[in-house]
Design an enzyme around this catalytic site. Structure first.
Site, PDB file in Angstrom:
ATOM      1  N   LYS A 197     -40.320 -16.200 -16.355  1.00 60.45           N
ATOM      2  CA  LYS A 197     -39.426 -15.064 -16.584  1.00 60.45           C
ATOM      3  C   LYS A 197     -39.969 -14.241 -17.747  1.00 60.45           C
ATOM      4  O   LYS A 197     -40.111 -14.744 -18.860  1.00 60.45           O
ATOM      5  CB  LYS A 197     -38.016 -15.566 -16.883  1.00 60.45           C
ATOM      6  CG  LYS A 197     -37.038 -14.435 -17.199  1.00 60.45           C
ATOM      7  CD  LYS A 197     -35.604 -14.919 -17.251  1.00 60.45           C
ATOM      8  CE  LYS A 197     -34.671 -13.804 -17.680  1.00 60.45           C
ATOM      9  NZ  LYS A 197     -33.275 -14.244 -17.752  1.00 60.45           N
ATOM     10  N   ARG A 207     -28.011  -5.651 -18.152  1.00 60.67           N
ATOM     11  CA  ARG A 207     -27.322  -5.883 -19.432  1.00 60.67           C
ATOM     12  C   ARG A 207     -26.102  -4.979 -19.545  1.00 60.67           C
ATOM     13  O   ARG A 207     -25.087  -5.381 -20.109  1.00 60.67           O
ATOM     14  CB  ARG A 207     -28.298  -5.725 -20.592  1.00 60.67           C
ATOM     15  CG  ARG A 207     -29.299  -6.872 -20.559  1.00 60.67           C
ATOM     16  CD  ARG A 207     -30.276  -6.924 -21.708  1.00 60.67           C
ATOM     17  NE  ARG A 207     -31.319  -7.893 -21.393  1.00 60.67           N
ATOM     18  CZ  ARG A 207     -32.510  -7.932 -21.963  1.00 60.67           C
ATOM     19  NH1 ARG A 207     -32.816  -7.054 -22.908  1.00 60.67           N
ATOM     20  NH2 ARG A 207     -33.387  -8.841 -21.600  1.00 60.67           N
ATOM     21  N   ARG A 218     -35.701 -10.591 -26.768  1.00 57.75           N
ATOM     22  CA  ARG A 218     -35.837 -11.892 -26.114  1.00 57.75           C
ATOM     23  C   ARG A 218     -37.303 -12.354 -26.149  1.00 57.75           C
ATOM     24  O   ARG A 218     -37.676 -13.297 -25.481  1.00 57.75           O
ATOM     25  CB  ARG A 218     -35.407 -11.799 -24.653  1.00 57.75           C
ATOM     26  CG  ARG A 218     -33.970 -11.343 -24.428  1.00 57.75           C
ATOM     27  CD  ARG A 218     -33.270 -12.281 -23.468  1.00 57.75           C
ATOM     28  NE  ARG A 218     -32.107 -11.712 -22.823  1.00 57.75           N
ATOM     29  CZ  ARG A 218     -30.906 -11.590 -23.378  1.00 57.75           C
ATOM     30  NH1 ARG A 218     -30.720 -11.955 -24.635  1.00 57.75           N
ATOM     31  NH2 ARG A 218     -29.905 -11.086 -22.695  1.00 57.75           N
ATOM     32  N   GLU A 234     -45.686 -22.682 -17.385  1.00 61.59           N
ATOM     33  CA  GLU A 234     -44.221 -22.745 -17.329  1.00 61.59           C
ATOM     34  C   GLU A 234     -43.734 -23.363 -16.011  1.00 61.59           C
ATOM     35  O   GLU A 234     -42.844 -24.215 -15.996  1.00 61.59           O
ATOM     36  CB  GLU A 234     -43.628 -21.335 -17.464  1.00 61.59           C
ATOM     37  CG  GLU A 234     -43.677 -20.764 -18.874  1.00 61.59           C
ATOM     38  CD  GLU A 234     -42.598 -21.361 -19.769  1.00 61.59           C
ATOM     39  OE1 GLU A 234     -41.842 -22.235 -19.314  1.00 61.59           O
ATOM     40  OE2 GLU A 234     -42.509 -20.956 -20.946  1.00 61.59           O
ATOM     41  N   LYS A 249     -39.776 -13.743 -12.113  1.00 60.91           N
ATOM     42  CA  LYS A 249     -38.882 -12.623 -12.398  1.00 60.91           C
ATOM     43  C   LYS A 249     -39.453 -11.759 -13.506  1.00 60.91           C
ATOM     44  O   LYS A 249     -39.872 -12.318 -14.514  1.00 60.91           O
ATOM     45  CB  LYS A 249     -37.531 -13.198 -12.818  1.00 60.91           C
ATOM     46  CG  LYS A 249     -36.497 -12.181 -13.200  1.00 60.91           C
ATOM     47  CD  LYS A 249     -35.266 -12.866 -13.699  1.00 60.91           C
ATOM     48  CE  LYS A 249     -34.353 -11.798 -14.263  1.00 60.91           C
ATOM     49  NZ  LYS A 249     -33.271 -12.340 -15.026  1.00 60.91           N
ATOM     50  N   SER A 275     -32.580  -5.691 -11.708  1.00 55.89           N
ATOM     51  CA  SER A 275     -31.732  -4.492 -11.755  1.00 55.89           C
ATOM     52  C   SER A 275     -32.520  -3.203 -11.943  1.00 55.89           C
ATOM     53  O   SER A 275     -32.188  -2.184 -11.344  1.00 55.89           O
ATOM     54  CB  SER A 275     -30.707  -4.657 -12.877  1.00 55.89           C
ATOM     55  OG  SER A 275     -31.367  -4.878 -14.124  1.00 55.89           O
ATOM     56  N   TYR A 314     -30.396  -7.076  -5.030  1.00 56.03           N
ATOM     57  CA  TYR A 314     -29.057  -6.471  -4.966  1.00 56.03           C
ATOM     58  C   TYR A 314     -28.805  -5.812  -3.609  1.00 56.03           C
ATOM     59  O   TYR A 314     -27.675  -5.472  -3.299  1.00 56.03           O
ATOM     60  CB  TYR A 314     -28.890  -5.474  -6.131  1.00 56.03           C
ATOM     61  CG  TYR A 314     -28.964  -6.192  -7.467  1.00 56.03           C
ATOM     62  CD1 TYR A 314     -27.859  -6.889  -7.948  1.00 56.03           C
ATOM     63  CD2 TYR A 314     -30.157  -6.256  -8.194  1.00 56.03           C
ATOM     64  CE1 TYR A 314     -27.922  -7.596  -9.135  1.00 56.03           C
ATOM     65  CE2 TYR A 314     -30.235  -6.961  -9.383  1.00 56.03           C
ATOM     66  CZ  TYR A 314     -29.115  -7.631  -9.848  1.00 56.03           C
ATOM     67  OH  TYR A 314     -29.191  -8.351 -11.017  1.00 56.03           O
TER      68      TYR A 314
END
Ligand code: PBG
Length: 325
Positions: A197, A207, A218, A234, A249, A275, A314
């Site tokens: 990610k 957000r 982040r 990872e 992602k 998004s 979405y």
């Protein structure tokens, strides 16, 4: 004048020929629909920067889940937005927290007809918007956060989640969650790890959708977009810790990562069309700058072609309604 003997165009002449030789197909079961549920709403509230998406009420999310099932969608990924936030995100594991209530409602609505997935994180629940417990310097405390994620996982499984998806990028989160689920008797609840990610600008609309108050960064836990090999590290760690599925992602800007991961592991691979990817296509289409439906299908096909078995998008329900089953 010599004419070519090799004529690739022969196989492109009709839609039937193109369909016969298509290497990648979209199927409703490959698509996972994210759904937002907001505590304390009387009616669904549109999300301005994600045209077509809403913050659901507990009632409307049941209906959206039922519509997704009718369309054949493979999974539902739930995000709860609480009315009030606090410093350590306690609502995330409260059995009466909005995510748990919505998971129970949706699980009751759909039964085993699709896969109901809970996103494990604290960022929707913390007043500072960070994904976990903060240390004295204001950075996310890895190990203190693991304990919170373990509680969230058990709360979600108890509420009825068929699968959980830790999205915080803490080291050891998959192992901690697996141990907690097993200890609570939830051996059969799989983990879909947000394994690779990235620290992406393309989460901006999300957000807003979850009313995040994040002002910091982040970048101390999410990955640097410059890196590819780091994703393999990872992902392999997560598989080692017991991840049943791994996710990359965002999706569209990270197709090289999707391909490398798909080649490297033997668990199913998902990719999250986030998004900002959604908003960018919707905004361009609203201006008449892109042909909306073609752009959406092309974006989803590219993600599948890169090696993702499942796509979190979405547009899942809308597109699934139009695909052959
Ligand atoms: C964390 C989470 C995020 C997204 C999914 N889970 C936001 C973040 O990491 O900041 C982003 C999804 C999207 O942009 O569509 N709860």
């Amino acid at each position: 004048m010599s004419y070519p003997a090799e004529r690739p165009r022969r196989l492109r002449r009709t839609a039937a020929l193109r369909g016969l030789v298509a290497e990648t197909r979209l199927h409703p079961a490959d698509l996972i629909q994210p759904l937002f549920v907001r505590e304390g709403l009387d009616e669904p509230r549109p999300i301005a920067c994600m045209p077509g998406q809403v913050q659901h009420t507990r009632e409307s999310v049941r209906k959206a889940a039922a519509a997704a099932v009718r369309a054949g969608v493979g999974g539902l990924l739930l995000f709860g937005i609480p009315e009030t936030k606090d410093s350590d995100g306690r609502g995330a594991w409260d059995e009466h927290g909005i995510t748990q209530l919505a998971l129970a409602d949706v699980a009751a609505e759909v039964g085993d007809a699709t896969v109901v997935i809970g996103d494990i994180n604290l960022d929707e629940y913390t007043e500072h918007g960070h994904v976990g417990v903060l240390d004295a310097r204001g950075d996310v405390d890895n190990d203190a956060t693991l304990a919170a994620y373990a509680r969230v996982a058990v709360a979600q499984a108890r509420a009825g989640a068929h699968m959980v998806a830790p999205s915080g990028m803490m080291d050891g989160q998959v192992g901690a969650i697996r141990r907690a689920l097993d200890a609570a008797g939830h051996h059969n609840v799989p983990i879909m790890a947000y394994a690779a990610k990235y620290d992406s600008a393309f989460y901006g609309p999300f957000r807003d959708a979850v009313e995040s108050r994040l002002t910091g960064t982040r970048s101390t836990h999410q990955q640097d977009p410059a890196n590819l090999r780091e994703s393999l590290r990872e992902v392999l760690l997560d598989v080692d810790e017991g991840a049943d599925m791994v996710m990359v992602k965002p999706a569209g800007l990270y197709l090289d990562v999707v391909r490398r991961v798909a080649d490297a592991v033997n668990v199913p691979v998902a990719a999250y069309q986030v998004s900002g990817e959604y908003a960018a296509i919707e905004a361009a289409a609203a201006n008449g700058w892109l042909t909306r439906d073609r752009a959406i299908l092309e974006s989803l096909t590219a993600i599948r072609r890169a090696g993702a078995g499942s796509v979190i998008t979405y547009w899942a329900t809308e597109i699934a309604e139009r695909l052959p089953r």
